[in-house]
Scaffold this active site. Structure first.
Site, PDB file in Angstrom:
ATOM      1  N   GLU A  26      -0.972  -8.643   4.867  1.00  0.00           N
ATOM      2  CA  GLU A  26      -0.416  -8.544   6.218  1.00  0.00           C
ATOM      3  C   GLU A  26      -2.131  -8.497   7.421  1.00  0.00           C
ATOM      4  O   GLU A  26      -1.526  -9.119   8.412  1.00  0.00           O
ATOM      5  CB  GLU A  26       0.541  -7.644   7.549  1.00  0.00           C
ATOM      6  CG  GLU A  26      -0.644  -6.188   6.951  1.00  0.00           C
ATOM      7  CD  GLU A  26      -0.094  -5.683   6.199  1.00  0.00           C
ATOM      8  OE1 GLU A  26      -0.351  -6.431   4.461  1.00  0.00           O
ATOM      9  OE2 GLU A  26      -0.820  -4.114   5.643  1.00  0.00           O
ATOM     10  N   CYS A  36       1.025  -0.505  -0.012  1.00  0.00           N
ATOM     11  CA  CYS A  36       0.143   0.053   0.247  1.00  0.00           C
ATOM     12  C   CYS A  36       0.816   0.897  -0.091  1.00  0.00           C
ATOM     13  O   CYS A  36       1.366   1.382  -0.962  1.00  0.00           O
ATOM     14  CB  CYS A  36      -1.378   0.100   1.338  1.00  0.00           C
ATOM     15  SG  CYS A  36      -2.725   1.286   0.690  1.00  0.00           S
ATOM     16  N   HIS A  44      -3.802  -5.604   1.357  1.00  0.00           N
ATOM     17  CA  HIS A  44      -2.840  -5.987   2.160  1.00  0.00           C
ATOM     18  C   HIS A  44      -2.652  -7.019   2.723  1.00  0.00           C
ATOM     19  O   HIS A  44      -3.634  -7.365   3.375  1.00  0.00           O
ATOM     20  CB  HIS A  44      -3.345  -5.557   3.799  1.00  0.00           C
ATOM     21  CG  HIS A  44      -3.460  -3.565   3.691  1.00  0.00           C
ATOM     22  ND1 HIS A  44      -2.175  -2.512   4.199  1.00  0.00           N
ATOM     23  CD2 HIS A  44      -4.014  -2.668   2.894  1.00  0.00           C
ATOM     24  CE1 HIS A  44      -2.375  -1.594   3.705  1.00  0.00           C
ATOM     25  NE2 HIS A  44      -3.456  -1.727   3.257  1.00  0.00           N
TER      26      HIS A  44
END
Ligand SMILES: Nc1ncnc2c1ncn2[C@@H]1O[C@H](COP(=O)(O)OP(=O)(O)O)[C@@H](O)[C@H]1O
Lengths: 234, 609, 80, 80
Positions: A199, A88, A197
């Protein structure tokens, strides 16, 4: 010894804690790196996390590019030796640093988008996607206001031809990205920029799936397989 | 620079008792002004008037609501969970394992109407600083919104701006948005409600209070510089007492800088960890006036401030304007002298401007009796010398007259049973579709997709679940759940029961996640307290909430009152928004609102009447 | 066909966090001697036909409602 | 003390969704005869001392590295 993965905190970084957690869940050791220290602490790989570095006031990633830590990171990344994942805002920083081609612009809807997003892994040939199979679909989180990837047509063709489109949005790009591009890599495959994302998708309790974990286990496998890399000149 | 001869010092005030001051323009009543003169034994200086006028405003002093809010304390159910109750910046609740949680909801209705994006953004910023001030790390936000009809032109201006403001500020701070409400009603046209809730987590021993103990301790202002934000009111004072035309026009809009606030959060938490702070207060609506009087009042009672040292964004600001400025992203800390260097070093690491502007002082027994002594100087002259407790704690208290509105009976009789029922399948289908597609009922994704739900990686439940839930400990899996609810139409029909219904809904929404409801916060959005009908609604509503909390065993730990919500003469529907907080020992046992696909064949039960 | 340019800047008394961030960056990068930066918006509009006074007034109206937020911003309009 | 203005616009071949949105709004509000709108940025810098050629070159450098992203944006710089 397990791989040590650095996570850079810029003023305004937000997902640094999440990236460190994902590294830990993957079985590697997260190492905190500070924007103002020109010191990579000898890590095996680096993550530039999501957030709004320096408030993103000028252009996303434009100011972070000049942070002291980037002066160390850029040559190591360019040489192909240091695996770097920009997520990002990290992707935006990589583009602003010219480690990756193109730019990320305002979402076509002009709104911030937060949602679960299906993404297709197009290339398993990078340091960060070796654990996926090419064509594999994963469910991760997309959350960004400026995720619309643009590049000159020749650049896009070149990315496609050299297999550097790492991931694409399934079912059309929600932000208007050209050719549905969600992530790309440099020519060595060590530097990857990704708008969604992974994560936030390492555990079904707090994310839509655990599909994102592959990015972190991949780099762990990559680091253990490659010979230890010298930390660069000096 | 203001001309020295025009400076209204304490010495001048003593010799010019008849100089008229624009107290009425600042919203102060005649008897309130008389009271200030009594307290001081002379006329106030214009700077002192600035302080009293903001501290005694409805917004800061709760002068019309206080007598009703007392019930929340008086009727509060016995709860071991309450560590800090009403009165501090936010209540603190013990949630087990040594963790404490603080949460509060606050309104930013009027600013959000004037400038929707900035108004809503700074609303989020303000409540987050309230939570931070308690010593907690803010971990999530919720937003309860009410607008005029979805197709009204003004809603098209206000709604997108409000949502983008909340999204911009909350997302930039890295706080997941885990729930809220979205409602539409003609009654909110030209008076939207923007209520933001923040929840924060800390260890029990980390609770911080707004107090300034220890004579000799330094008063440090840190964060943003002070500019002319939100001091429309102060210009009255400046122009009336100094006729300086450069101050004729001041913006009433505050502009937020979430990036700075993010740094302020990280910096403050580091200052707390390093034990460098003995007292702390955020600068809210009443800026330096509020933080200095409240910190002094909570400490020795004595404080000396050098207003020249306040770092300014606009060097033309007068002392009165500095005192009333609502510039965002500022905090005030009390620091021991031998820790000052360490304090400054931590601020520098986060690139946060910090300035020592004064110190805590000792006071005499005589001064103690009067309510302490706060002294402020400007260019070497004393312009403020007042007992701070009289400004912060001893404001006016009103028993406003209230009476049941004349139209209440007619309203009650206008019963839905009078409405025509659907008679055919098609009519029924049509009605169901109309309900499901109503703007306040249909999928709120257009709004909620603009909010980050995932940041911090601890969000267990968020939109579209009934309540939001965040994990607060990765080691034990402990978490908290939150929901906000309120229904202005029900409350208009019956303020007592309607308020209870809103509370019960929030309570159910929290219980439905699997969490145990523990505590309540509330934002009471009403019309003018000077209208006896509105005051009746307020009295009934607070009575309803206090009674219901007693029955269900959750104390009210804090909240906010927003009066004067009206379009012209017409008050909004009385809209108490109730936030309920619950705790869950292990977030993996949470319940979702949706039917799970792997429960194929399971039976569905309807509980309740 | 005319090009009309509208420059929109925050009013001087309104906080400009973007400008502040850029100023900070200039400092860190060693660009010295810049004492203030403010960031605003620039709009370029392609307008059909001739821009006479009446049309200009109309465009000014447009700028005040769509391009600038008069609560916090000032704007300037010119034909190029 | 001089004021240096930098105008930054997206390159013509890059899609400008903000400009498009404004164009749509003009239409809806009944402002006719506007065939294109593009939104860019305007920076106003207060620069100490005199702006000679060397200084100007330095500022141009600043604009090209910090204020504009040459991959997608063009800029113009002038002393006012
Ligand atoms: N303004 C808002 N901000 C964040 N979440 C919201 C907002 N409005 C609604 N939601 C979320 O959308 C979901 C549905 O809202 P709502 O229709 O009010 O639910 P319910 O009727 O079950 O209370 C809930 O999860 C709620 O928290």
């Amino acid at each position: 010894m397990t791989a040590r993965v650095g996570v850079v905190t810029f003023p305004g970084s937000l997902d640094d804690g999440d990236a460190a957690r994902a590294v830990r869940v993957a079985g590697a050791q997260p190492v905190a790196l500070w924007h103002d220290d020109a010191d990579l602490k000898g890590v095996d790989a680096v993550i530039l996390p999501g957030g709004f570095s320096y408030g993103d006031y000028l252009r996303c990633g434009a100011i972070a590019r000049f942070a002291p830590v980037m002066a160390e990171l850029i040559p190591a990344a360019e040489s192909g030796s240091l695996p770097v994942l920009g997520i990002c805002n990290g992707f935006q920083i990589l583009c602003e640093s010219h480690l990756l081609p193109g730019a990320l612009t305002r979402n076509r809807s002009l709104h911030f988008i937060n949602r679960q997003q299906r993404v297709r892994i197009e290339s398993a040939g990078t340091a960060w996607t070796g654990g996926y199979s090419s064509g594999q679909e994963i469910l991760v989180v997309l959350k960004s206001g400026e995720g619309n990837y643009v590049a000159a047509p020749e650049t896009l063709d070149d990315l496609e031809r050299t297999g550097r489109v790492v991931a694409r949005y399934e079912g059309g790009a929600p932000n208007g990205s050209q050719r549905e591009i969600a992530g790309i890599s440099n020519e060595h495959g060590n530097v990857v920029g990704l708008m969604p994302h992974p994560e936030h998708a390492v555990d079904e309790l707090t994310g839509p799936s655990a599909d994102g974990l592959g990015f972190f286990t991949s780099v762990l496998a990559h680091a253990t397989a490659s010979a230890p890399v010298p930390a660069g000149p000096g | 620079m203001p001309d020295a001869p025009h400076l209204d010092t304490v010495a001048t005030a003593e010799t010019t008792p008849d100089t008229p001051l624009p107290y009425a323009e600042l919203g102060m009543a005649d008897d309130e002004y008389t009271r200030v003169r009594e307290i001081l034994g002379r006329r106030p200086t214009s700077a002192e008037l600035a302080i009293y006028s903001v501290m005694w405003s409805e917004h800061c002093s709760y002068k019309s609501s206080k007598v009703h809010l007392r019930q929340f304390g008086e009727k509060a159910p016995q709860s071991d969970a309450l560590l800090v109750g009403i009165g501090e910046n936010a209540g603190v609740v013990d949630v087990g394992d040594g963790y404490a949680v603080t949460f509060k909801i606050e309104s930013h209705n009027h600013p959000s109407y004037v400038e929707p994006h900035q108004g809503a953004a700074t609303g989020v910023g303000g409540i987050v600083r309230d939570i931070l001030t308690m010593g907690a790390r803010p971990v999530a936000v919720l937003d309860a919104l009410r607008f005029g009809p979805a197709d009204a032109p003004d809603t098209r201006r206000v709604l997108p701006g409000v949502v983008s403001g909340i999204s911009f500020y909350g997302n930039c701070l890295g706080l997941p948005n885990i729930g809220g409400e979205l409602g539409f009603d003609a009654g909110y046209a030209a008076n939207p409600l923007v209520n933001a809730l923040c929840v924060g987590v800390m260890r029990h021993e980390d609770v911080k209070l707004a107090q300034a103990p220890g004579p000799g301790n330094k008063v440090v202002l840190f964060g943003a510089t002070t500019g002319p934000d939100g001091i429309g009111g102060a210009s009255v004072l400046a122009s009336a007492s100094f006729d300086d035309e450069s101050h004729a026009k001041r913006p009433s809009v505050q502009v937020g800088d979430p990036f700075l606030e993010k740094l302020l959060i990280e910096c403050s938490l580091e200052l707390f960890r390093e034990g460098l702070v003995v007292g702390i207060q955020d600068l809210g609506a009443a800026g330096v006036s509020c933080s200095t009087t409240e910190l002094a009042a909570g400490g020795t009672g004595g404080m000396r401030i050098d207003l020249d040292r306040v770092p300014l964004r606009d060097s033309r600001l007068t002392p009165e304007e500095i005192l009333m400025s609502e510039s965002q992203e500022r905090m005030m800390a009390i620091v021991e002298p031998d820790r000052l260097d360490a304090f400054m070093a931590t601020c520098a690491r986060w690139n946060i401007l910090a300035t020592e502007i004064g110190e805590v002082t000792d006071i005499t027994a005589e001064e103690e009796k009067r309510g302490g002594r706060l002294v402020m100087s400007w260019h070497g002259e004393t312009i403020v010398d007042l007992p701070p407790r009289t400004a912060s704690d001893e404001g006016p208290v009103y028993h406003r007259p209230y009476s049941r509105p004349a139209d209440q009976d007619a309203l009650r009789e206008n019963d839905p049973l009078r409405l025509r029922r659907p008679e055919t399948d098609d009519e029924l289908r049509d009605q169901v579709l109309r309900v499901l597609s109503a703007p306040g009922v249909c999928d709120p994704r257009w709004v909620t997709e603009q909010y980050d739900h995932y940041v911090r990686g601890n969000t267990v439940l968020a939109t579209p679940d009934d309540g939001g839930m965040v994990r607060i400990s990765e080691d034990t899996g402990r978490g908290v759940a939150l929901a906000t609810d309120g229904n202005g139409r029900y409350t208009r029909l019956d303020p007592y029961t309607g308020t209870q219904a809103g509370y019960a809904e929030a309570f159910r929404n929290v219980a439905a996640t699997g969490a145990r409801p523990l505590a309540v916060t509330n934002c009471l959005n009403f019309g003018s307290p000077e209208d006896p009908g509105v005051m009746w609604q307020f009295a009934e509503s607070t009575r309803g909430l206090a009674d219901a909390c007693e029955v269900l065993g959750t104390p009210v730990t804090g909240g906010n009152v927003s009066f004067y919500n009206q379009t012209g003469e017409t008050a909004i529907h009385p809209t108490p928004v109730i936030g309920v907080l619950g705790v869950i020992d292990d977030v993996t046992t949470r319940l979702r609102s949706s039917f799970s696909p792997d429960l194929d064949g399971a039976k569905i039960y309807l509980l309740g009447e | 066909m005319a090009r009309v340019v509208v420059d929109v800047m925050l009013k001087p008394e309104i906080l400009d966090p973007q400008g502040q961030a850029i100023l900070g960056a200039c400092d860190r990068l060693g660009f010295e001697g810049i004492s203030d930066v403010r960031q605003g918006k620039r709009f370029e509009m392609e307008v059909d036909g001739e821009v006479d006074d009446a049309r200009l007034e109309e465009l000014r109206q447009l700028a005040a409602t769509v391009l600038a937020n008069p609560v916090i911003e000032d704007f300037e309009l010119r034909v190029e």
